[in-house]
Write an enzyme that holds these catalytic residues in place. Structure first.
Site, PDB file in Angstrom:
ATOM      1  N   LYS A  11       7.913   1.417  -1.233  1.00  0.00           N
ATOM      2  CA  LYS A  11       7.919   1.230   0.223  1.00  0.00           C
ATOM      3  C   LYS A  11       9.342   1.272   0.806  1.00  0.00           C
ATOM      4  CE  LYS A  11       3.594  -1.380   0.294  1.00  0.00           C
ATOM      5  NZ  LYS A  11       2.892  -2.537   0.910  1.00  0.00           N
ATOM      6  N   TYR A  51      -3.812   3.730   5.851  1.00  0.00           N
ATOM      7  CA  TYR A  51      -4.221   2.321   5.818  1.00  0.00           C
ATOM      8  C   TYR A  51      -5.408   2.028   6.749  1.00  0.00           C
ATOM      9  CZ  TYR A  51      -0.274   0.703   2.947  1.00  0.00           C
ATOM     10  OH  TYR A  51       0.609   0.457   1.914  1.00  0.00           O
ATOM     11  N   ASN A 114       6.899  -5.660   0.745  1.00  0.00           N
ATOM     12  CA  ASN A 114       6.658  -6.077  -0.645  1.00  0.00           C
ATOM     13  C   ASN A 114       6.871  -4.947  -1.658  1.00  0.00           C
ATOM     14  OD1 ASN A 114       4.356  -4.661  -0.057  1.00  0.00           O
ATOM     15  ND2 ASN A 114       2.924  -6.231  -0.714  1.00  0.00           N
ATOM     16  N   HIS A 117       3.118  -0.298  -3.260  1.00  0.00           N
ATOM     17  CA  HIS A 117       1.662  -0.281  -3.071  1.00  0.00           C
ATOM     18  C   HIS A 117       1.054   0.337  -4.320  1.00  0.00           C
ATOM     19  CE1 HIS A 117      -2.334   0.719  -1.499  1.00  0.00           C
ATOM     20  NE2 HIS A 117      -2.169   1.890  -2.068  1.00  0.00           N
ATOM     21  N   GLU A 128      -6.612   8.326  -2.628  1.00  0.00           N
ATOM     22  CA  GLU A 128      -5.213   8.160  -2.221  1.00  0.00           C
ATOM     23  C   GLU A 128      -4.315   9.251  -2.820  1.00  0.00           C
ATOM     24  OE1 GLU A 128      -5.381   3.312  -1.559  1.00  0.00           O
ATOM     25  OE2 GLU A 128      -4.011   4.129  -3.038  1.00  0.00           O
TER      26      GLU A 128
END
Ligand code: CMP
Length: 140
Positions: A11, A51, A114, A117, A128
Protein backbone atom coordinates in the site's frame (compact mmCIF):
# COMPACT_ATOMS: atom_id res chain seq x y z
CA UNK A 1 -1.73 -29.02 0.37
CA UNK A 2 -2.49 -27.11 -2.79
CA UNK A 3 -0.40 -24.79 -4.88
CA UNK A 4 -2.33 -21.50 -4.93
CA UNK A 5 -2.00 -17.94 -6.11
CA UNK A 6 -3.12 -14.89 -4.18
CA UNK A 7 -3.22 -11.15 -4.80
CA UNK A 8 -1.08 -8.91 -2.63
CA UNK A 9 -0.90 -5.12 -2.59
CA UNK A 10 1.91 -3.14 -1.00
CA UNK A 11 0.00 0.00 0.00
CA UNK A 12 0.95 3.69 -0.40
CA UNK A 13 2.19 4.08 3.20
CA UNK A 14 4.79 1.36 2.51
CA UNK A 15 5.89 2.42 -0.98
CA UNK A 16 6.28 5.98 0.36
CA UNK A 17 8.71 4.72 3.02
CA UNK A 18 10.68 2.59 0.47
CA UNK A 19 9.55 -0.64 2.12
CA UNK A 20 8.82 -2.64 -1.06
CA UNK A 21 12.02 -4.66 -0.78
CA UNK A 22 11.63 -5.19 2.97
CA UNK A 23 8.05 -6.47 2.51
CA UNK A 24 9.15 -8.71 -0.36
CA UNK A 25 11.94 -10.16 1.78
CA UNK A 26 9.40 -11.21 4.42
CA UNK A 27 7.15 -12.78 1.77
CA UNK A 28 10.01 -14.66 0.10
CA UNK A 29 11.54 -15.83 3.37
CA UNK A 30 8.15 -17.29 4.28
CA UNK A 31 8.21 -19.32 1.07
CA UNK A 32 5.89 -17.29 -1.13
CA UNK A 33 7.11 -16.76 -4.70
CA UNK A 34 6.44 -13.38 -6.39
CA UNK A 35 5.31 -14.51 -9.86
CA UNK A 36 3.84 -11.16 -10.95
CA UNK A 37 4.54 -7.63 -9.75
CA UNK A 38 4.00 -4.06 -10.93
CA UNK A 39 4.05 -0.60 -9.39
CA UNK A 40 1.02 1.47 -10.35
CA UNK A 41 -0.88 4.54 -9.17
CA UNK A 42 -4.58 3.74 -8.85
CA UNK A 43 -7.18 6.33 -9.73
CA UNK A 44 -9.89 6.93 -7.13
CA UNK A 45 -12.34 5.17 -9.47
CA UNK A 46 -10.12 2.07 -9.70
CA UNK A 47 -9.71 1.95 -5.90
CA UNK A 48 -13.49 2.31 -5.48
CA UNK A 49 -14.07 -0.56 -7.91
CA UNK A 50 -11.48 -2.83 -6.27
CA UNK A 51 -12.93 -2.24 -2.79
CA UNK A 52 -16.59 -2.23 -3.91
CA UNK A 53 -17.35 -4.99 -1.41
CA UNK A 54 -16.70 -2.44 1.37
CA UNK A 55 -18.79 0.37 -0.17
CA UNK A 56 -21.28 0.51 2.71
CA UNK A 57 -18.61 0.49 5.42
CA UNK A 58 -17.88 3.76 7.27
CA UNK A 59 -14.20 3.68 6.22
CA UNK A 60 -14.84 3.25 2.46
CA UNK A 61 -14.08 6.87 1.51
CA UNK A 62 -10.97 6.99 3.68
CA UNK A 63 -9.80 3.62 2.32
CA UNK A 64 -10.26 4.45 -1.36
CA UNK A 65 -8.74 7.93 -1.00
CA UNK A 66 -5.72 6.44 0.75
CA UNK A 67 -5.29 3.64 -1.82
CA UNK A 68 -5.26 6.21 -4.63
CA UNK A 69 -3.02 8.69 -2.77
CA UNK A 70 0.28 7.26 -4.02
CA UNK A 71 1.86 4.30 -5.82
CA UNK A 72 1.05 0.73 -4.85
CA UNK A 73 2.80 -2.49 -5.83
CA UNK A 74 0.32 -5.15 -6.93
CA UNK A 75 1.64 -8.69 -6.81
CA UNK A 76 0.70 -12.27 -7.54
CA UNK A 77 2.12 -14.61 -4.90
CA UNK A 78 2.36 -18.35 -5.43
CA UNK A 79 2.91 -21.14 -2.93
CA UNK A 80 1.36 -23.97 -0.97
CA UNK A 81 -1.85 -22.59 0.59
CA UNK A 82 -0.76 -19.14 -0.55
CA UNK A 83 -4.04 -17.40 0.37
CA UNK A 84 -4.02 -18.44 4.03
CA UNK A 85 -0.24 -18.29 4.28
CA UNK A 86 -0.11 -14.69 3.05
CA UNK A 87 -2.80 -13.67 5.54
CA UNK A 88 -0.77 -15.26 8.31
CA UNK A 89 2.39 -13.46 7.19
CA UNK A 90 0.51 -10.11 6.93
CA UNK A 91 -0.96 -10.35 10.43
CA UNK A 92 -4.18 -8.80 11.75
CA UNK A 93 -5.73 -5.80 9.94
CA UNK A 94 -5.12 -3.67 13.04
CA UNK A 95 -1.34 -3.62 13.59
CA UNK A 96 -1.87 -3.24 17.35
CA UNK A 97 -3.30 -6.77 17.31
CA UNK A 98 -0.82 -8.25 14.81
CA UNK A 99 1.57 -10.98 15.94
CA UNK A 100 5.33 -10.41 16.24
CA UNK A 101 7.17 -10.97 12.98
CA UNK A 102 4.19 -10.21 10.74
CA UNK A 103 4.37 -7.53 8.05
CA UNK A 104 1.76 -5.33 9.70
CA UNK A 105 3.42 -5.62 13.12
CA UNK A 106 6.75 -4.63 11.58
CA UNK A 107 5.64 -1.88 9.21
CA UNK A 108 1.97 -0.78 9.51
CA UNK A 109 1.18 2.67 10.88
CA UNK A 110 -2.48 2.11 11.83
CA UNK A 111 -5.60 0.14 10.78
CA UNK A 112 -5.99 2.16 7.56
CA UNK A 113 -2.34 2.67 6.63
CA UNK A 114 -1.58 -0.98 7.23
CA UNK A 115 1.07 -1.53 4.53
CA UNK A 116 -0.40 -4.57 2.75
CA UNK A 117 -3.56 -6.14 1.40
CA UNK A 118 -4.03 -9.85 0.75
CA UNK A 119 -6.95 -11.78 -0.73
CA UNK A 120 -9.13 -13.38 1.96
CA UNK A 121 -10.25 -16.47 -0.01
CA UNK A 122 -9.23 -18.41 -3.11
CA UNK A 123 -12.29 -17.31 -5.09
CA UNK A 124 -11.58 -13.66 -4.31
CA UNK A 125 -7.89 -14.16 -5.12
CA UNK A 126 -8.85 -15.24 -8.64
CA UNK A 127 -11.09 -12.18 -9.09
CA UNK A 128 -8.52 -9.79 -7.61
CA UNK A 129 -5.68 -11.19 -9.76
CA UNK A 130 -7.88 -10.81 -12.84
CA UNK A 131 -8.61 -7.19 -11.82
CA UNK A 132 -4.93 -6.22 -12.01
CA UNK A 133 -3.17 -8.76 -14.26
CA UNK A 134 -3.61 -10.23 -17.70
CA UNK A 135 -2.44 -13.80 -18.20
CA UNK A 136 0.73 -12.86 -20.10
CA UNK A 137 1.90 -10.67 -17.19
CA UNK A 138 2.26 -13.63 -14.81
CA UNK A 139 5.10 -16.12 -14.98
CA UNK A 140 3.64 -19.58 -15.60
P1 CMP B 1 -7.45 -4.58 3.42
O1 CMP B 1 -6.95 -5.96 3.67
O2 CMP B 1 -6.86 -3.82 2.32
O3 CMP B 1 -9.03 -4.64 3.20
C1 CMP B 1 -9.90 -3.59 3.55
C2 CMP B 1 -9.19 -2.50 4.26
O4 CMP B 1 -10.00 -1.60 4.93
C3 CMP B 1 -8.31 -3.07 5.33
O5 CMP B 1 -7.22 -3.74 4.75
C4 CMP B 1 -7.97 -1.85 6.15
O6 CMP B 1 -6.82 -1.15 5.68
C5 CMP B 1 -9.18 -0.98 5.89
N1 CMP B 1 -9.92 -0.85 7.14
C6 CMP B 1 -10.52 -1.81 7.82
N2 CMP B 1 -11.08 -1.29 8.93
C7 CMP B 1 -10.80 0.02 8.93
C8 CMP B 1 -11.10 1.09 9.79
N3 CMP B 1 -11.82 0.89 10.91
N4 CMP B 1 -10.65 2.31 9.47
C9 CMP B 1 -9.95 2.50 8.33
N5 CMP B 1 -9.63 1.51 7.46
C10 CMP B 1 -10.06 0.30 7.77
Amino acid sequence: MALERTLSIIKPDATKRNLTGAVNAVLEQAGLRIVGQKRIHLTLEQAQKFYEIHKDRPFYAELTEFMSSGPVVVQVLEGENAVAKNREIMGETNPEKAAEGTIRKKFALNIGENSVHGSDALENAKKEIAFFFSECEIVG
